[in-house]
Write a protein that holds these residues in place. Structure first.
Motif, PDB file in Angstrom:
ATOM      1  N   ALA A   1     -55.200  46.415  -8.765  1.00 22.22           N
ATOM      2  CA  ALA A   1     -53.915  47.120  -8.711  1.00 22.22           C
ATOM      3  C   ALA A   1     -53.603  47.758 -10.061  1.00 22.22           C
ATOM      4  CB  ALA A   1     -52.797  46.161  -8.302  1.00 22.22           C
ATOM      5  N   ILE A   2     -53.902  47.057 -11.159  1.00 28.93           N
ATOM      6  CA  ILE A   2     -53.664  47.607 -12.496  1.00 28.93           C
ATOM      7  C   ILE A   2     -54.562  48.811 -12.723  1.00 28.93           C
ATOM      8  CG2 ILE A   2     -53.898  47.162 -14.975  1.00 28.93           C
ATOM      9  CD1 ILE A   2     -52.927  44.286 -14.362  1.00 28.93           C
ATOM     10  N   ALA A   3     -55.825  48.720 -12.314  1.00 27.44           N
ATOM     11  CA  ALA A   3     -56.749  49.845 -12.468  1.00 27.44           C
ATOM     12  C   ALA A   3     -56.263  51.059 -11.680  1.00 27.44           C
ATOM     13  CB  ALA A   3     -58.156  49.442 -12.017  1.00 27.44           C
ATOM     14  N   LEU A   4     -55.754  50.835 -10.471  1.00 24.49           N
ATOM     15  CA  LEU A   4     -55.222  51.943  -9.679  1.00 24.49           C
ATOM     16  C   LEU A   4     -54.026  52.582 -10.364  1.00 24.49           C
ATOM     17  CD1 LEU A   4     -55.360  50.660  -5.992  1.00 24.49           C
ATOM     18  CD2 LEU A   4     -56.615  52.571  -6.978  1.00 24.49           C
ATOM     19  N   LEU A   5     -53.128  51.752 -10.904  1.00 22.17           N
ATOM     20  CA  LEU A   5     -51.948  52.258 -11.593  1.00 22.17           C
ATOM     21  C   LEU A   5     -52.346  53.083 -12.808  1.00 22.17           C
ATOM     22  CD1 LEU A   5     -48.867  52.327 -12.106  1.00 22.17           C
ATOM     23  CD2 LEU A   5     -49.176  50.265 -13.453  1.00 22.17           C
ATOM     24  N   LEU A   6     -53.270  52.569 -13.610  1.00 23.42           N
ATOM     25  CA  LEU A   6     -53.688  53.293 -14.800  1.00 23.42           C
ATOM     26  C   LEU A   6     -54.380  54.591 -14.426  1.00 23.42           C
ATOM     27  CD1 LEU A   6     -54.958  50.397 -17.070  1.00 23.42           C
ATOM     28  CD2 LEU A   6     -52.881  51.735 -17.330  1.00 23.42           C
ATOM     29  N   GLY A   7     -55.203  54.574 -13.412  1.00 29.51           N
ATOM     30  CA  GLY A   7     -55.880  55.782 -12.959  1.00 29.51           C
ATOM     31  C   GLY A   7     -54.899  56.820 -12.470  1.00 29.51           C
TER      32      GLY A   7
ATOM     33  N   GLN B   1     -33.550  60.058 -20.252  1.00 33.89           N
ATOM     34  CA  GLN B   1     -33.011  58.851 -20.878  1.00 33.89           C
ATOM     35  C   GLN B   1     -32.355  57.946 -19.843  1.00 33.89           C
ATOM     36  OE1 GLN B   1     -30.557  60.207 -24.168  1.00 33.89           O
ATOM     37  NE2 GLN B   1     -32.289  61.407 -24.935  1.00 33.89           N
ATOM     38  N   GLN B   2     -31.700  58.531 -18.844  1.00 35.12           N
ATOM     39  CA  GLN B   2     -31.084  57.721 -17.783  1.00 35.12           C
ATOM     40  C   GLN B   2     -32.154  56.993 -16.973  1.00 35.12           C
ATOM     41  OE1 GLN B   2     -27.759  57.141 -17.648  1.00 35.12           O
ATOM     42  NE2 GLN B   2     -27.928  58.270 -19.562  1.00 35.12           N
ATOM     43  N   GLU B   3     -33.261  57.671 -16.705  1.00 30.10           N
ATOM     44  CA  GLU B   3     -34.363  57.031 -15.984  1.00 30.10           C
ATOM     45  C   GLU B   3     -34.983  55.911 -16.805  1.00 30.10           C
ATOM     46  OE1 GLU B   3     -36.781  60.438 -15.367  1.00 30.10           O
ATOM     47  OE2 GLU B   3     -35.546  61.175 -13.724  1.00 30.10           O
TER      48      GLU B   3
ATOM     49  N   GLY C   1     -45.322  49.315  -8.196  1.00 28.89           N
ATOM     50  CA  GLY C   1     -44.637  50.075  -7.158  1.00 28.89           C
ATOM     51  C   GLY C   1     -43.507  50.936  -7.659  1.00 28.89           C
ATOM     52  N   MET C   2     -43.244  50.939  -8.945  1.00 32.31           N
ATOM     53  CA  MET C   2     -42.091  51.648  -9.467  1.00 32.31           C
ATOM     54  C   MET C   2     -42.458  53.074  -9.860  1.00 32.31           C
ATOM     55  SD  MET C   2     -40.310  48.593 -11.531  1.00 32.31           S
ATOM     56  CE  MET C   2     -38.662  49.010 -11.080  1.00 32.31           C
ATOM     57  N   ASP C   3     -41.549  54.029  -9.651  1.00 27.51           N
ATOM     58  CA  ASP C   3     -41.811  55.441  -9.904  1.00 27.51           C
ATOM     59  C   ASP C   3     -40.533  56.140 -10.370  1.00 27.51           C
ATOM     60  OD1 ASP C   3     -42.693  58.030  -9.894  1.00 27.51           O
ATOM     61  OD2 ASP C   3     -42.749  58.220  -7.730  1.00 27.51           O
ATOM     62  N   HIS C   4     -40.685  57.157 -11.216  1.00 22.45           N
ATOM     63  CA  HIS C   4     -39.561  58.038 -11.525  1.00 22.45           C
ATOM     64  C   HIS C   4     -40.084  59.442 -11.729  1.00 22.45           C
ATOM     65  CE1 HIS C   4     -40.615  57.952 -15.809  1.00 22.45           C
ATOM     66  NE2 HIS C   4     -39.755  58.915 -15.979  1.00 22.45           N
TER      67      HIS C   4
ATOM     68  N   PRO D   1     -34.400  60.222  -1.365  1.00 25.13           N
ATOM     69  CA  PRO D   1     -33.834  59.040  -0.727  1.00 25.13           C
ATOM     70  C   PRO D   1     -34.818  57.879  -0.659  1.00 25.13           C
ATOM     71  CG  PRO D   1     -34.181  60.815   0.865  1.00 25.13           C
ATOM     72  CD  PRO D   1     -34.475  61.360  -0.495  1.00 25.13           C
ATOM     73  N   GLU D   2     -36.132  58.184  -0.735  1.00 26.05           N
ATOM     74  CA  GLU D   2     -37.113  57.111  -0.692  1.00 26.05           C
ATOM     75  C   GLU D   2     -37.255  56.407  -2.030  1.00 26.05           C
ATOM     76  OE1 GLU D   2     -37.738  60.340  -0.705  1.00 26.05           O
ATOM     77  OE2 GLU D   2     -39.172  60.626  -2.320  1.00 26.05           O
ATOM     78  N   GLN D   3     -36.645  56.959  -3.068  1.00 27.26           N
ATOM     79  CA  GLN D   3     -36.766  56.361  -4.383  1.00 27.26           C
ATOM     80  C   GLN D   3     -35.471  55.679  -4.768  1.00 27.26           C
ATOM     81  OE1 GLN D   3     -37.877  59.722  -6.794  1.00 27.26           O
ATOM     82  NE2 GLN D   3     -40.027  59.183  -6.619  1.00 27.26           N
ATOM     83  N   GLY D   4     -35.588  54.745  -5.644  1.00 26.34           N
ATOM     84  CA  GLY D   4     -34.445  54.020  -6.167  1.00 26.34           C
ATOM     85  C   GLY D   4     -34.959  53.126  -7.261  1.00 26.34           C
ATOM     86  N   ALA D   5     -34.337  51.992  -7.487  1.00 25.88           N
ATOM     87  CA  ALA D   5     -34.801  51.085  -8.535  1.00 25.88           C
ATOM     88  C   ALA D   5     -36.227  50.639  -8.271  1.00 25.88           C
ATOM     89  CB  ALA D   5     -33.874  49.880  -8.628  1.00 25.88           C
ATOM     90  N   ALA D   6     -36.615  50.530  -7.013  1.00 21.45           N
ATOM     91  CA  ALA D   6     -37.969  50.104  -6.692  1.00 21.45           C
ATOM     92  C   ALA D   6     -38.924  51.282  -6.668  1.00 21.45           C
ATOM     93  CB  ALA D   6     -37.992  49.390  -5.342  1.00 21.45           C
ATOM     94  N   GLY D   7     -38.498  52.472  -7.075  1.00 19.65           N
ATOM     95  CA  GLY D   7     -39.338  53.647  -7.025  1.00 19.65           C
ATOM     96  C   GLY D   7     -39.541  54.289  -8.386  1.00 19.65           C
ATOM     97  N   MET D   8     -39.846  53.524  -9.441  1.00 21.25           N
ATOM     98  CA  MET D   8     -39.984  54.065 -10.786  1.00 21.25           C
ATOM     99  C   MET D   8     -41.395  53.902 -11.310  1.00 21.25           C
ATOM    100  SD  MET D   8     -36.574  52.821 -12.786  1.00 21.25           S
ATOM    101  CE  MET D   8     -36.451  51.171 -12.146  1.00 21.25           C
ATOM    102  N   LYS D   9     -41.896  54.948 -12.004  1.00 21.17           N
ATOM    103  CA  LYS D   9     -43.086  54.829 -12.831  1.00 21.17           C
ATOM    104  C   LYS D   9     -43.012  55.907 -13.893  1.00 21.17           C
ATOM    105  CE  LYS D   9     -46.101  57.433  -9.811  1.00 21.17           C
ATOM    106  NZ  LYS D   9     -47.146  57.399  -8.858  1.00 21.17           N
ATOM    107  N   HIS D  10     -43.758  55.741 -14.922  1.00 23.96           N
ATOM    108  CA  HIS D  10     -43.724  56.683 -16.034  1.00 23.96           C
ATOM    109  C   HIS D  10     -45.000  57.506 -15.971  1.00 23.96           C
ATOM    110  CE1 HIS D  10     -43.599  58.245 -20.123  1.00 23.96           C
ATOM    111  NE2 HIS D  10     -42.303  58.015 -20.055  1.00 23.96           N
TER     112      HIS D  10
END
Length: 182
Positions: A7-13, A89-91, A112-115, A125-134
């Protein structure tokens, strides 16, 4: 459920591919491949400063930024104007409040987090606190003692800055000016 290391490798990729996505354009330019760079600029990220504090870049120039974090804190190198930085900055504040960002790093087990600052910071609408990544193509996080890079082709722009949008860093002066010259 995926093994943690997979999962970490997928995230980094996914993060690396998003940063190198040459197809995304902004008013001030677009990401580029390092092989296209006509110049390399080293930027030191210290605890609440950048060195150099300003950059003169040519319109149409492709620059490979080597980002060296010599500080003890996590820092960001983000290209944008003041309004983009304010939205980002808010994100980043939400990412810190969620525990995804710590003072010294990013928790990679929160895959699983995305921004999305790249589109004005708007979240669907599909994003929120559980939808953040950098993973914005105009931004990279650099952990203490680490080096990262970002390659960018610049177009004509005014009001362009490079900044660290970790909560409080921009306000403490961790921002620099970019001048696009002809």
């Amino acid at each position: 459920m995926l093994p943690r290391h997979f999962a970490i490798a997928l995230l980094l990729g996914a993060s690396l591919s998003a940063q190198a996505s040459p197809g995304e354009h902004f008013a001030f330019g677009h990401p580029a491949d390092a092989a296209q760079a006509t110049r390399t600029v080293e930027v030191t990220l210290g605890d609440i400063y950048f060195e150099p504090k300003s950059l003169d870049l040519k319109k149409g120039e492709t620059v490979r930024f080597m980002l060296v974090n010599k500080g003890r804190l996590l820092h960001e190198f983000n290209l944008g104007d003041a309004a983009m930085h304010a939205a980002h900055q808010q994100e980043m504040l939400k990412m810190t409040a969620s525990g995804m960002l710590t003072p010294t790093g990013m928790k990679h087990d929160m895959a699983g987090m995305d921004h999305g600052m790249a589109h004005g910071g708007e979240q669907g609408p599909e994003q929120g606190a559980a939808g953040m990544k950098h993973d914005d193509p105009n931004s990279v996080l650099v952990e203490p003692g680490k080096t990262a890079e970002l390659t960018w082709t610049f177009t004509d722009a005014t009001g362009l800055e490079f900044a660290c949008n970790i909560p409080g860093h921009y306000q403490a002066g961790m921002v620099g000016k970019v001048a696009i010259i002809q």
